[in-house]
Every structure is written in C-alpha cells, then in structure tokens.
Design an enzyme around this catalytic site. Sequence first.
Site, PDB file in Angstrom:
ATOM      1  N   GLU A  16       0.692  -1.196  -0.174  1.00  0.00           N
ATOM      2  CA  GLU A  16      -0.164  -0.078  -0.061  1.00  0.00           C
ATOM      3  C   GLU A  16       0.729   1.349   0.228  1.00  0.00           C
ATOM      4  O   GLU A  16       0.694   2.200  -0.689  1.00  0.00           O
ATOM      5  CB  GLU A  16      -0.555  -0.263   1.121  1.00  0.00           C
ATOM      6  N   ASP A 102      -1.999  -4.368   3.332  1.00  0.00           N
ATOM      7  CA  ASP A 102      -2.374  -4.758   4.627  1.00  0.00           C
ATOM      8  C   ASP A 102      -3.210  -5.666   4.616  1.00  0.00           C
ATOM      9  O   ASP A 102      -3.648  -5.955   3.981  1.00  0.00           O
ATOM     10  CB  ASP A 102      -2.865  -2.927   5.881  1.00  0.00           C
ATOM     11  N   ASP A 104      -5.683  -5.625   6.821  1.00  0.00           N
ATOM     12  CA  ASP A 104      -7.082  -5.659   7.696  1.00  0.00           C
ATOM     13  C   ASP A 104      -7.692  -5.932   6.303  1.00  0.00           C
ATOM     14  O   ASP A 104      -7.749  -6.254   5.577  1.00  0.00           O
ATOM     15  CB  ASP A 104      -7.151  -4.297   8.898  1.00  0.00           C
ATOM     16  N   GLU A 106      -9.302  -3.980   5.050  1.00  0.00           N
ATOM     17  CA  GLU A 106      -9.426  -2.063   3.901  1.00  0.00           C
ATOM     18  C   GLU A 106      -8.145  -2.626   3.432  1.00  0.00           C
ATOM     19  O   GLU A 106      -8.717  -2.771   2.391  1.00  0.00           O
ATOM     20  CB  GLU A 106      -9.288  -0.942   5.097  1.00  0.00           C
ATOM     21  N   TYR A 331       1.876  -4.628  12.644  1.00  0.00           N
ATOM     22  CA  TYR A 331       0.525  -3.249  12.378  1.00  0.00           C
ATOM     23  C   TYR A 331      -0.125  -3.121  13.693  1.00  0.00           C
ATOM     24  O   TYR A 331      -0.485  -3.479  14.383  1.00  0.00           O
ATOM     25  CB  TYR A 331      -0.138  -4.289  11.111  1.00  0.00           C
ATOM     26  N   ARG A 333      -2.953  -1.977  13.276  1.00  0.00           N
ATOM     27  CA  ARG A 333      -4.283  -2.044  13.609  1.00  0.00           C
ATOM     28  C   ARG A 333      -5.011  -3.501  13.762  1.00  0.00           C
ATOM     29  O   ARG A 333      -4.983  -3.998  13.025  1.00  0.00           O
ATOM     30  CB  ARG A 333      -5.369  -1.056  11.739  1.00  0.00           C
ATOM     31  N   HIS A 378      -4.441 -11.378  13.825  1.00  0.00           N
ATOM     32  CA  HIS A 378      -3.088  -9.854  13.957  1.00  0.00           C
ATOM     33  C   HIS A 378      -2.224 -10.146  14.907  1.00  0.00           C
ATOM     34  O   HIS A 378      -3.692 -10.787  16.016  1.00  0.00           O
ATOM     35  CB  HIS A 378      -3.455  -8.502  13.803  1.00  0.00           C
TER      36      HIS A 378
END
Length: 935
Positions: A16, A102, A104, A106, A331, A333, A378
């Site tokens: 990203e 990433d 997650d 999103e 990470y 989030r 995660h």
Amino acid sequence: MANKNTGTGKSLLIVESPSKVKTIAGYLGDAYEVDSSMGHIRDLPQPSELPTEMKKGPYGKFAVDVDSGFEPYYVVNTDKKKKVTELKRKLKECDALYLATDGDREGEAIAWHLYEVLKPKVPVYRITFPEITREAIERSFGEARDLDIDLVDAQETRRVLDRLYGYEISPVLWRKVSSGLSAGRVQSVATRMVVQRERERMAFVAADYWDLNGQFTCTTGPDAGSSFGARLVSVDGRKVAGGKDFNDDGALKKPGSVVHLDEADATSLAEGLAEAQFTVVSQETKPYVSRPKAPFTTSTLQQDAARKLHFSSRSTMQVAQRLYENGYITYMRTDSVALSTQAVNAARRQAQELWGGDYVPDSPRRYASKSKNAQEAHEAIRPAGDHFRTPDQVRSQLSADEFKLYELIWQRTVASQMADAKGFTATVRLGATATDGRVAEFSASGTVITFPGFLSAYQEAKDSARDTGTDKDDAKSGGKRLPQMEEGDALKAAEVTADGHSTRPPARYTEASLVAAMDEMGIGRPSTYAAVISTIVDRGYVKVRGTALIPSWTAFSVVRLLEEHFSDYVDYDFTAEMEEGLDRIARGEEDRQEWLQRFYFGEDGADNGLKPIVDDLGDIDARALNSIRLTEDVTLRVGKYGPYLETGGSVDPDTGEVTDPVRANVPDFLAPDELTPEKVTELMEIGRADGRELGTDPDTGRSIVVKDGRYGPYVSEVIPEPTQEELDAIPTEYYKNGNPKPKKIEKPKPRTASLFQSMDMQELTLQDALKLLSLPREVGTDKDGEVITAQNGRYGPYLKKGSDSRSLQSEDQIFGITLEEAQRIYALPKQRGRGATKPPLKDLGTDPITERPMIIKEGRFGEYITDGETNVTVPRSETVEQMTPERASQLLSEKRAKGPAPKKSGARSTTRKRSTASSRSGTGARKRSTAGSKA
C-alpha cells in the site's frame, strides 16, 4: 528466499505505502519488482461525477444500485490512473503477482480492487506482513493464500452502508440545521456521546459537604514519633458523606445512612477533637497483587499515548504508521491482544536479561480479547522482530515522537510477560470522642510494594481526577507506608482541620476516554477512531480545550434532530449491532445483500429501514429544533452565523419571523455548561440595543457605546434623533423641488470600529474607544508627498499609502509606529500575501534525491517543507525541531509520488463484474472473482 515464479522473469509485489517499498525490495533482491498502490486505487464517485448517461439511472443517487443487490459503481481515482498504468506495464514483464497490502479488511479490499483493475493473467498470491522485517517477510511467502472474499464483502458493505447513511441523512441536516453538515454511522454516535455528557453537566447541581483531615503522631511502639495523615470516615458509627454519596441533582442518595456535615458541624467537631485522646481502633493488613496488562491493541495504544504522551488519536496513528512501515513495530490496526510464540519468547528473554529470572513467570502469559472479529488474525501491537530492540538501541534512529511511542509499546509488551507485582496494603482506623460527645473515626491506608515485578518496566497511566470527575477526597491513598501500630495504641492529634468540598459534574470526554467508551460499547472500529474524532472536530461539532472535548451548539441541534427522527441510527446498542453484523459478514456467517436489504429497506412487512424513515419524515420545525430554553424568558437559537440569545418579540403566525426581539451573541469560547442563568443575564445586558455606555466624546458631545455584534464586539457613537426644531429648519427650497416633506432627517452614519483582539469589551474604557474611533491614524507624509496611514482591516493591521498597502505584525503598531519605521517597511520590495518575507524556520540541507535545497517555512496553514518545487506540510505529530533531513526527504518523496491533487474526478469505470472463477455455497451466495490461481 525461494522464488515462486512460474518462469524466469520477476514477480511483482504490490504494497500500500511507498515508504515500505525500499525496505522490502532490499530484503527480496532482484527477483522481485516491488511497488506500491499508494492506498486505494478506486472508490465510489460522487453522484455528480457519474457519466451523464448514468446520472438518471439506478446509480444516480448513491453510485450504488440499491434495487439490484446494492451493486456499487467504482471508478479509478483520477490521481491513481497513472499509477494503475504503471502497475499494468510492470505486470506484463512479470510471471507472478503478489498482493501484499495490509492485512485488515481495508487492505483486503485494496488487494481485491487491484486484482479487478489489473486483470492479471499470471498466478496471483495474497500475502501479508505483520511487520516489515526479513523474518516476517520470509514467513509470509510460506503462508500465501487466496483473497478472502468474506473480508472484502465486509469492507464493501461498510463502504456502501456509510454512503447510504450519509447521503440520506446529511441532506436533512442541511435543510433543517445548516448547510455543510454531515451525518455518519460512527461520527454521529460519537457526537451524541459528547453532547449527552455536556447535557449531564448542564443539568448537574453541585452539593457542598465537609469532612476532617488529621495529622497524627505515634506516642508508643517502635515507630514512636512518626507522623501520618488520616481522614474522617464516620461520626457516631455512621459514614460521613463523600462525593459519591450524592446524586447529580445535589441530593443524597441514601439520606438516612450517612452523616452530611456542613461547615458549622465540621468546624465544631474539629475544635472538639483538638485535645482528644486518639487510639488505634483496628488495623488490617492484606496481601497486594497486581498483574500486568495485555499488550496494546489499537484502542488501548491510543488511550495510553493520550494519557502518558499527550498525543491525539490522529498523531498516535500517524507515528505508529511510520514505526510499522520502517520495521520497528508490528501492524498497528488490530483488536487482538495475542502475541506470537516468537514475540512471547522475545519478551521473556528480554525481561530476564534486564531484570533477572525472578521477574519472569515460570510459564508464558496468554491473553485473549473478548471480541471476535476478522482482525483477530493479527497480533497485538509490539516491537518488530523475533528479537526486540530496546529503546536505547533505536533512540538515534527515531524522531522524538517516534521514540516515545516505541518506548511505550516496548514497555507494555515486555511487561506483559513479566511477574506479578506483590506487596501488602495496610488500613488503620483511629477513634476519639469529641468534647461534645460525638465519636469520630478516622482512616488511613497505604500500599507497600515488596516486589515490583512488571512495574519495573511499565505502569499504566490513569485519567486524572479532573478528567474522571473523581473527587480527590474520594481517592484512595496509596504508595505511602504507615508506621507500625497495634490495636489500642495511643496517638496524638497534631492537627485536625475542617475541609470543605463540592461535588463535581461528570467529566467531559477526552480523546482517550471517548476512545475507551466507544471501544467498550463496540461502536466503530478502533482503527477508525482517530479519523472519527478528527471529523467531528473538523466539522465544528466538537472543539478541543486542553484535553477536553466540548460540543458546539450546532452539535446539540444535530443530535436533537437525529434523536427525534433517526433514533435507531444514533442508538448505542443499534450501532454496535451494525458493527457485529459487519463482523458476521467478515466471518462468512451472513450475506451482505440480505444485511443491506434489512438496513435500507427494513424487515419484510415492516417500515423500519432507513429509506422508509427518510420518506416519511413529515414536517420538522426547524425553529424549534434549533432552540434551547435556557431560562424562563431567554432562548438560545442556533443560527446561520452561530448561536445567539433571544428574548421578547412576537412571532408572525404566517412567516414565523420574530419581530423586535432582544438578542445577544454567545462567545465562541463559552462552553455550553458555562452558559449559566447568571451568564445569560450578563450577555443579555451586553446585547441590549443601546449597548454599554462608556462616556461622552468631548469633541462631539455624543455618547460612545460598546456593543457585541454579529462579527464581534465593536464601539460606536450614538447619533441622537432630530428634534422638531431641526425638522422645521429644513430650507423651503427643498419642497419647491417636489420633494415630499420627510418624516425624519436622515441621520449621518455613526462612526464604528472593531475592538482589537487583545481587548476585552467588559474592561474597555472611553479612552480606548476614542482611540479606536480615531482610526485611520495618519503616520506622516512620505518623501514623495503621499500620506501614510495606519489602520485595522478585515485581515489585520496594515499601512496604506495611496493604493499601496503593507501589513503590520501587530495591532499595537497601529498607534505606535513612527514615520521612519513606516518608510523602512515601504523601502522593502512588496511581498505577495500578508507580512514581510520571513527567514526559513530550519535549513535541512540538500535533498539526496533531487539535489535541491530543503527548508522549512511558515505558511498560511502552518509549517511546511519545500525544495522549491514540492511542498509538504509538517505532520501534526512532528515538530520543526525534530525534523531531520532524512525524514524531510522521505516526506517530499511521498508527496511527489502522489502527484498533483485532483481537480475533478472524471475517471470512467464500470460496475463491478464478478467472474465465475469461484463461488461460495449457500443460499443467495454471490459469485465473485478471487486471486486463487496458484497453478
């Protein structure tokens, strides 16, 4: 590292963020082409940006076809078209595609959009990096998988849901409250929470209560002569009332069970105990054990960074993002508190190395969070790597803010695998009989830590008493060691004093406490909290004073409208249930179309969806909605130009207009709960039509008044009405010219002048007002014969010579600047914008990429870095002093990579097409493409 290519060419790996590219490429070597998508590459367009032929079709209102399975219409973002072309070109030269966005929801959605837009004809693999380290990247290739379409569904449902929510409810706010407002699934609930807390503060009634504090000295035993403090807890066997014994209306919760001391009672009791003989009534010692907290999640990191480092949620996430991208933490989030085996071993090993084997428990600690959602995959937020770097080892590599946050994460992670803190808590009660016969009992307690355990590494921060609303007298004492005493020991009272208190209203939310409350109620996702808080501040719903979040009066109107007409959509349980629905979609337990169908259209046979509610709103009385009764005769109105007070006048039944009311502005700095009846009366006096009279101008004989107007406080002269003699004195020639006889003489326009920012209208004197009314001030005549004047304008103080204006640095210069000083200003070349050219705030040397000089300058919107061609704002979480040449070069590079800001989105795309490459089983499961070809 093994290469999974099917041919002899390279593999394309897409992440990203561009800041990750160089680091990852260094780990992977020449066999991989590493590039970034720079975030999202496509999204739902604004309906106004749809192609002309689509604006009247099913996508015209939302860019989502609500009648055909809530099908979204995506367009490639204008500023990403070049990037997509570049990625397609690189993909043609590669034999495999790795989507490494990433991990997650999103990130999964971004990977899916890349797959849909790039249309790869080579094997595609989905991998994620929990941290940017060589070990993590190597492991990720052994864990390559297909795209998780359930996660993509959940993120897409969230995006569609937010579009429907905002586009249906926001227009109602525009019509009934004010243009430019917005509603959002999480932001509106967060705003309601802040408003509700302020309502509680406004309704709060303070209660006064008294108690006693004593200083006592041991007269016997091994600690004879030692002193300690204790507080009165009971009188004649009944508990003395403290702050927690009162309701918010100022009344006692259980009047008969406590003794409510007033000042007279407390003072007389203190006097009666001055010479009393105190003895130890009881003493109790209990073991004390404190266990470490779990490692950080996104929410707890934001809370602790706010309390300990005074970071905003936005700053915390910005700094954490940089730490993650540069390989320092995992990470950031995540909702998980779990640690990998490698992390547990690293933390235990480091604790043993730094503090010894006694500080590490026999078996590893395991933590589990209560929520079940997709982000549980995660780890918790921790230092990166299989071997943690200590804060001292990374200090020189990080900015000041990055170091502070890394140290906090390191401390919490290592502490989570350390031994319990142990000690004991002692509580002693002292008794005596006052001269009036009342029996008083005091209490003191203290905790002694005999083994610090995890506290050697980390201690959790707490909100202060001011933040939490806890009365200081209600707080338990701790950390002090009491003298050794036995029951029956005699004590001498060195001092006994009466102490008065008032109950305090519920504390306003801080960013930390709001994040904690939303997380506890399951509202939104912690990864979005920073953006939510920024949104409600930027929209003007909430302002920040110190650390407190204070709602605006506009927020009161917005929340009232939502509560009265969209109650479900700002209900805390309903909002949390929506989040759980998205989690069920992410786990594959619910179909997205069916879920959106219920949300938007309602249950079968029931008009309980968003659309039927909006379609059947009925009449909403905007005036009533924007009115709040403050006193018997004064109402606060939320108007186009801000809040104001109003009293008197009459309402026209046809137009709703109020005629001849008395109005007064409400200062921006005044919080809603500070608008007390006394303050309302004071403001209304200021707002009376005549203003506050300051005196008489000796030159004109006219009265000078100070008023509070729509654009702020100002001074003015009062022009008296003409007398009958003045009317009769109008020349006869005036009527011979056909003019009608005037009812009144047109009065000359009164002189007015705004107050300086440094002036207070309550303290303004006649002399101050006359100086303001004398402007513009003539400074002198320049050599060319032009007169130079000093005056105050809309954009601040300035000099004027003919048509040439020059800004001044302060309002004080208007009255103090000399002709020579003004001439020196005019001798300088005229600069664009306000003020003289200022020297750079910092010289950062030469950019190694462009070889252009880098400096930091002060701009209209704050400090920014520039190399003469590219400008980038200094991030809010960083300071000019902390900025290094390396960091500045990185920020400029990222800004150049993004390209110019889009002027108009004209990118064309089509509705999402789903291939039949794979499908999910089950009723109503939709077929959809996956990156699942590993052959």
